[in-house]
Design a protein around this motif. Structure first.
Motif, PDB file in Angstrom:
ATOM      1  N   LYS A  99      -3.344  -1.198 -13.113  1.00 26.26           N
ATOM      2  CA  LYS A  99      -4.354  -2.254 -13.100  1.00 26.26           C
ATOM      3  C   LYS A  99      -4.208  -3.068 -11.826  1.00 26.26           C
ATOM      4  CE  LYS A  99      -1.449  -5.004 -16.234  1.00 26.26           C
ATOM      5  NZ  LYS A  99      -1.396  -5.691 -17.534  1.00 26.26           N
ATOM      6  N   CYS A 100      -5.313  -3.655 -11.386  1.00 30.87           N
ATOM      7  CA  CYS A 100      -5.262  -4.435 -10.155  1.00 30.87           C
ATOM      8  C   CYS A 100      -6.045  -5.729 -10.318  1.00 30.87           C
ATOM      9  CB  CYS A 100      -5.792  -3.634  -8.967  1.00 30.87           C
ATOM     10  SG  CYS A 100      -7.525  -3.158  -9.081  1.00 30.87           S
ATOM     11  N   SER A 101      -5.666  -6.710  -9.504  1.00 38.69           N
ATOM     12  CA  SER A 101      -6.310  -8.017  -9.540  1.00 38.69           C
ATOM     13  C   SER A 101      -6.377  -8.557  -8.118  1.00 38.69           C
ATOM     14  CB  SER A 101      -5.524  -8.972 -10.442  1.00 38.69           C
ATOM     15  OG  SER A 101      -6.058 -10.271 -10.384  1.00 38.69           O
ATOM     16  N   PHE A 102      -7.566  -8.971  -7.689  1.00 38.83           N
ATOM     17  CA  PHE A 102      -7.755  -9.573  -6.372  1.00 38.83           C
ATOM     18  C   PHE A 102      -8.156 -11.031  -6.563  1.00 38.83           C
ATOM     19  CE2 PHE A 102      -8.482  -5.052  -5.792  1.00 38.83           C
ATOM     20  CZ  PHE A 102      -7.649  -4.778  -4.714  1.00 38.83           C
ATOM     21  N   MET A 118       0.833  -1.201   0.000  1.00 40.02           N
ATOM     22  CA  MET A 118       0.000   0.000   0.000  1.00 40.02           C
ATOM     23  C   MET A 118       0.870   1.255   0.000  1.00 40.02           C
ATOM     24  SD  MET A 118      -3.031  -1.080  -0.242  1.00 40.02           S
ATOM     25  CE  MET A 118      -3.858   0.493   0.000  1.00 40.02           C
ATOM     26  N   SER A 119       1.927   1.234   0.775  1.00 38.99           N
ATOM     27  CA  SER A 119       2.860   2.360   0.797  1.00 38.99           C
ATOM     28  C   SER A 119       3.540   2.521  -0.551  1.00 38.99           C
ATOM     29  CB  SER A 119       3.903   2.144   1.896  1.00 38.99           C
ATOM     30  OG  SER A 119       4.843   3.188   1.925  1.00 38.99           O
ATOM     31  N   MET A 120       3.937   1.401  -1.166  1.00 44.59           N
ATOM     32  CA  MET A 120       4.607   1.454  -2.465  1.00 44.59           C
ATOM     33  C   MET A 120       3.674   1.964  -3.557  1.00 44.59           C
ATOM     34  SD  MET A 120       7.018  -1.943  -2.530  1.00 44.59           S
ATOM     35  CE  MET A 120       8.282  -2.198  -1.280  1.00 44.59           C
ATOM     36  N   LEU A 121       2.422   1.486  -3.532  1.00 40.60           N
ATOM     37  CA  LEU A 121       1.463   1.906  -4.552  1.00 40.60           C
ATOM     38  C   LEU A 121       1.207   3.412  -4.470  1.00 40.60           C
ATOM     39  CD1 LEU A 121      -0.582   1.075  -6.771  1.00 40.60           C
ATOM     40  CD2 LEU A 121      -2.267   0.772  -4.938  1.00 40.60           C
ATOM     41  N   GLU A 122       0.925   3.908  -3.275  1.00 42.54           N
ATOM     42  CA  GLU A 122       0.645   5.329  -3.108  1.00 42.54           C
ATOM     43  C   GLU A 122       1.867   6.179  -3.451  1.00 42.54           C
ATOM     44  OE1 GLU A 122      -0.965   8.491   0.287  1.00 42.54           O
ATOM     45  OE2 GLU A 122      -0.705   6.368   0.798  1.00 42.54           O
ATOM     46  N   THR A 123       3.038   5.718  -3.031  1.00 37.67           N
ATOM     47  CA  THR A 123       4.273   6.464  -3.292  1.00 37.67           C
ATOM     48  C   THR A 123       4.592   6.499  -4.778  1.00 37.67           C
ATOM     49  OG1 THR A 123       5.142   5.878  -1.112  1.00 37.67           O
ATOM     50  CG2 THR A 123       6.736   6.607  -2.765  1.00 37.67           C
ATOM     51  N   ALA A 124       4.431   5.363  -5.462  1.00 34.25           N
ATOM     52  CA  ALA A 124       4.716   5.318  -6.894  1.00 34.25           C
ATOM     53  C   ALA A 124       3.840   6.301  -7.650  1.00 34.25           C
ATOM     54  CB  ALA A 124       4.514   3.901  -7.422  1.00 34.25           C
ATOM     55  N   TYR A 125       2.556   6.317  -7.326  1.00 32.88           N
ATOM     56  CA  TYR A 125       1.648   7.219  -8.038  1.00 32.88           C
ATOM     57  C   TYR A 125       1.866   8.679  -7.658  1.00 32.88           C
ATOM     58  CZ  TYR A 125      -1.004   3.530 -10.291  1.00 32.88           C
ATOM     59  OH  TYR A 125      -1.383   2.496 -11.101  1.00 32.88           O
ATOM     60  N   ARG A 126       2.353   8.917  -6.461  1.00 33.75           N
ATOM     61  CA  ARG A 126       2.646  10.290  -6.059  1.00 33.75           C
ATOM     62  C   ARG A 126       3.908  10.811  -6.725  1.00 33.75           C
ATOM     63  NH1 ARG A 126       3.710  11.452   0.212  1.00 33.75           N
ATOM     64  NH2 ARG A 126       1.464  11.044   0.367  1.00 33.75           N
ATOM     65  N   GLY A 152     -11.155  -1.072  -1.804  1.00 33.98           N
ATOM     66  CA  GLY A 152     -11.638   0.200  -2.335  1.00 33.98           C
ATOM     67  C   GLY A 152     -10.535   1.218  -2.495  1.00 33.98           C
ATOM     68  N   GLU A 153      -9.624   1.264  -1.528  1.00 32.31           N
ATOM     69  CA  GLU A 153      -8.506   2.219  -1.582  1.00 32.31           C
ATOM     70  C   GLU A 153      -7.604   1.939  -2.779  1.00 32.31           C
ATOM     71  OE1 GLU A 153      -4.847   3.568   1.395  1.00 32.31           O
ATOM     72  OE2 GLU A 153      -6.705   2.769   2.254  1.00 32.31           O
ATOM     73  N   VAL A 154      -7.309   0.657  -3.002  1.00 24.24           N
ATOM     74  CA  VAL A 154      -6.470   0.283  -4.144  1.00 24.24           C
ATOM     75  C   VAL A 154      -7.153   0.657  -5.453  1.00 24.24           C
ATOM     76  CG1 VAL A 154      -5.505  -1.664  -5.432  1.00 24.24           C
ATOM     77  CG2 VAL A 154      -5.249  -1.583  -2.948  1.00 24.24           C
ATOM     78  N   LYS A 155      -8.426   0.334  -5.580  1.00 24.76           N
ATOM     79  CA  LYS A 155      -9.143   0.619  -6.821  1.00 24.76           C
ATOM     80  C   LYS A 155      -9.196   2.116  -7.110  1.00 24.76           C
ATOM     81  CE  LYS A 155     -12.003  -3.457  -7.513  1.00 24.76           C
ATOM     82  NZ  LYS A 155     -13.373  -3.968  -7.698  1.00 24.76           N
ATOM     83  N   ARG A 156      -9.386   2.929  -6.070  1.00 25.29           N
ATOM     84  CA  ARG A 156      -9.428   4.382  -6.277  1.00 25.29           C
ATOM     85  C   ARG A 156      -8.097   4.894  -6.806  1.00 25.29           C
ATOM     86  NH1 ARG A 156     -12.488   4.116  -1.547  1.00 25.29           N
ATOM     87  NH2 ARG A 156     -10.669   4.593  -0.243  1.00 25.29           N
ATOM     88  N   MET A 157      -6.992   4.380  -6.243  1.00 25.65           N
ATOM     89  CA  MET A 157      -5.674   4.827  -6.705  1.00 25.65           C
ATOM     90  C   MET A 157      -5.402   4.354  -8.129  1.00 25.65           C
ATOM     91  SD  MET A 157      -2.984   4.786  -3.514  1.00 25.65           S
ATOM     92  CE  MET A 157      -3.489   3.305  -2.658  1.00 25.65           C
ATOM     93  N   ILE A 158      -5.706   3.092  -8.398  1.00 24.22           N
ATOM     94  CA  ILE A 158      -5.445   2.519  -9.720  1.00 24.22           C
ATOM     95  C   ILE A 158      -6.274   3.221 -10.794  1.00 24.22           C
ATOM     96  CG2 ILE A 158      -5.790   0.463 -11.146  1.00 24.22           C
ATOM     97  CD1 ILE A 158      -3.351   0.112  -9.495  1.00 24.22           C
ATOM     98  N   GLN A 159      -7.545   3.467 -10.499  1.00 24.30           N
ATOM     99  CA  GLN A 159      -8.429   4.059 -11.497  1.00 24.30           C
ATOM    100  C   GLN A 159      -8.048   5.484 -11.864  1.00 24.30           C
ATOM    101  OE1 GLN A 159     -12.253   3.480  -9.667  1.00 24.30           O
ATOM    102  NE2 GLN A 159     -12.355   1.302 -10.237  1.00 24.30           N
ATOM    103  N   GLY A 160      -7.261   6.114 -11.033  1.00 32.90           N
ATOM    104  CA  GLY A 160      -6.839   7.470 -11.329  1.00 32.90           C
ATOM    105  C   GLY A 160      -5.644   7.549 -12.255  1.00 32.90           C
TER     106      GLY A 160
END
Length: 390
Positions: A320-323, A276-284, A307-315
């Motif tokens: 892309k994400c897969s659960f 989660m930290s890596m995903l948010e940091t990469a997009y920032r 939901g948090e992952v999908k919101r970041m990915i969709q922006g």
């Protein structure tokens, strides 16, 4: 500098350390805590009871014996353990105590086979190894203290927010008690949390990954309730808004790189937290970097952050994400081509399967980065090292 004679003696002990290492480290910890019960404020009691710490140390000693003539090859391991030691508050003055009890345990377990020359050679070897750790950790303490909003030791924080993310995972937002900022950290790092639990004789320290990118005034950790976990149960059931606990500065070397290569984040269970930290940091910081987020969990009820992952990915167009519920079976379609970086975190069986699958699909080992929770294995084939992070 070790003499050639002592190098040869230490290397000659590797086979017996492989065979009797856990016996030695079990005696070592028993004697250490009998003579110095104050050190129980530092060590993870659960890992001691389960024998995980004894196994990790036994393998570290065995690896040291094998590589005593080329200690530079285990420097990455020294740095990994150094991060942990700094986050726990291990100091230079602890090393003579550990050395004394390690040599004593070798002698006690091996008896007459531990000759004076072997004990002397190991005393010299331990001195060299301890100096390496002390040097690395001194620099880590300096870095933690000197950065903006930095601190080298434990600092009081308060719980400002508590969020249930799934049936088993709850997030805690921690703010400095003094109202100040928190230091910068690299995505993927962790903090140590020190608690004094009512009814418990000794403090408990646990490491938890930071589960968000850096924010100036809080840390976020996301804790899984473990079946018999004393600390996780206390955090979930008793820690309330406004409660106080002690926190270390961020530590750890499982961190997101700053390249622009495609990024694949693969996690299982609570291994999602550093991702989660890596995903948010990469997009920032790298908004154009292609990112694939793949997470496996048992079922929907225990899945956090969907939901948090999908919101970041969709922006982001390149995300892309897969659960996945149940076993994760990676396919070639989920790879991102040559030069991609793969970060993996989760339970050991999950990680072994994922890493072997990535290698089978042709991903170079140097493009696979991983972290797991607990004293663990180097899943790429290097010896076990002591890494407690849960």
């Amino acid at each position: 500098m070790l003499s050639q004679k002592n190098i040869e003696i230490v290397k000659s002990t590797a086979p017996i350390l492989e065979a009797r290492g856990i016996d030695i480290t079990t005696v070592f910890y028993k004697n250490l805590f009998t003579d110095h019960p104050e050190l129980l404020h530092i060590f993870n009691h659960s890992n001691q009871k389960q024998g995980r710490q004894q196994t990790a140390l036994a393998n570290a000693v065995y690896a040291a014996a094998q590589n005593i003539d080329q200690l530079h090859t285990i420097l990455p391991v020294v740095k990994q353990i150094g991060h942990k030691h700094r986050s726990l508050g291990v100091r230079a003055e602890h090393y003579p105590i550990v050395g004394e009890h390690l040599l004593r345990a070798i002698k006690e377990v091996l008896g007459d086979a531990a000759t004076d020359s072997i004990i002397s050679a190991w005393a010299d070897a331990y001195g060299v190894i301890a100096d390496a750790f002390i040097g690395v950790e001194k620099e880590l303490y300096k870095q933690a203290r000197s950065q903006k909003a930095g601190f080298a030791d434990f600092k009081p924080f308060i719980v400002s927010k508590k969020v249930k993310e799934s049936d088993v995972i709850t997030s805690f937002y921690l703010e400095p008690e003094d109202g100040g900022d928190v230091p910068e950290y690299d995505a993927g790092q962790y903090i140590s949390v020190r608690l004094n639990i009512p009814g418990e004789t000794y403090s408990h320290i646990r490491q938890y990954s930071l589960s968000s990118a850096h924010h100036p005034n809080f840390f976020r950790i996301s804790v899984k309730r473990e079946g018999k976990g004393t600390v996780s149960a206390y955090l979930h059931d008793h820690l309330k808004l406004g409660d106080r606990l002690e926190v270390s500065a961020p530590a750890g070397d499982f961190v997101l790189n700053q390249e622009t290569t495609p990024l694949v984040l693969i996690s299982g269970g609570v291994g999602i937290t550093p991702m989660m930290s890596m995903l948010e940091t990469a997009y920032r910081n790298q908004p154009s970097r292609p990112v694939s987020f793949i997470h496996a969990s048992r079922n929907e009820a225990v899945l956090p952050f969907k939901g948090e992952v999908k919101r970041m990915i969709q922006g982001h167009d390149e995300g892309k994400c897969s659960f996945v519920y149940g076993t994760l079976a990676l396919s070639e379609d989920q790879l991102e081509g040559d030069g991609s970086d793969y970060y993996v975190c989760g339970p050991v069986p999950f990680m072994k399967a994922v890493i072997e699958r990535l290698k089978h699909l042709g991903v170079p080992v140097d493009r696979i980065h991983y972290e797991f929770f607990g004293p663990g294995l180097d899943l790429a084939g290097v010896e076990e090292v002591e890494r407690t992070h849960s």
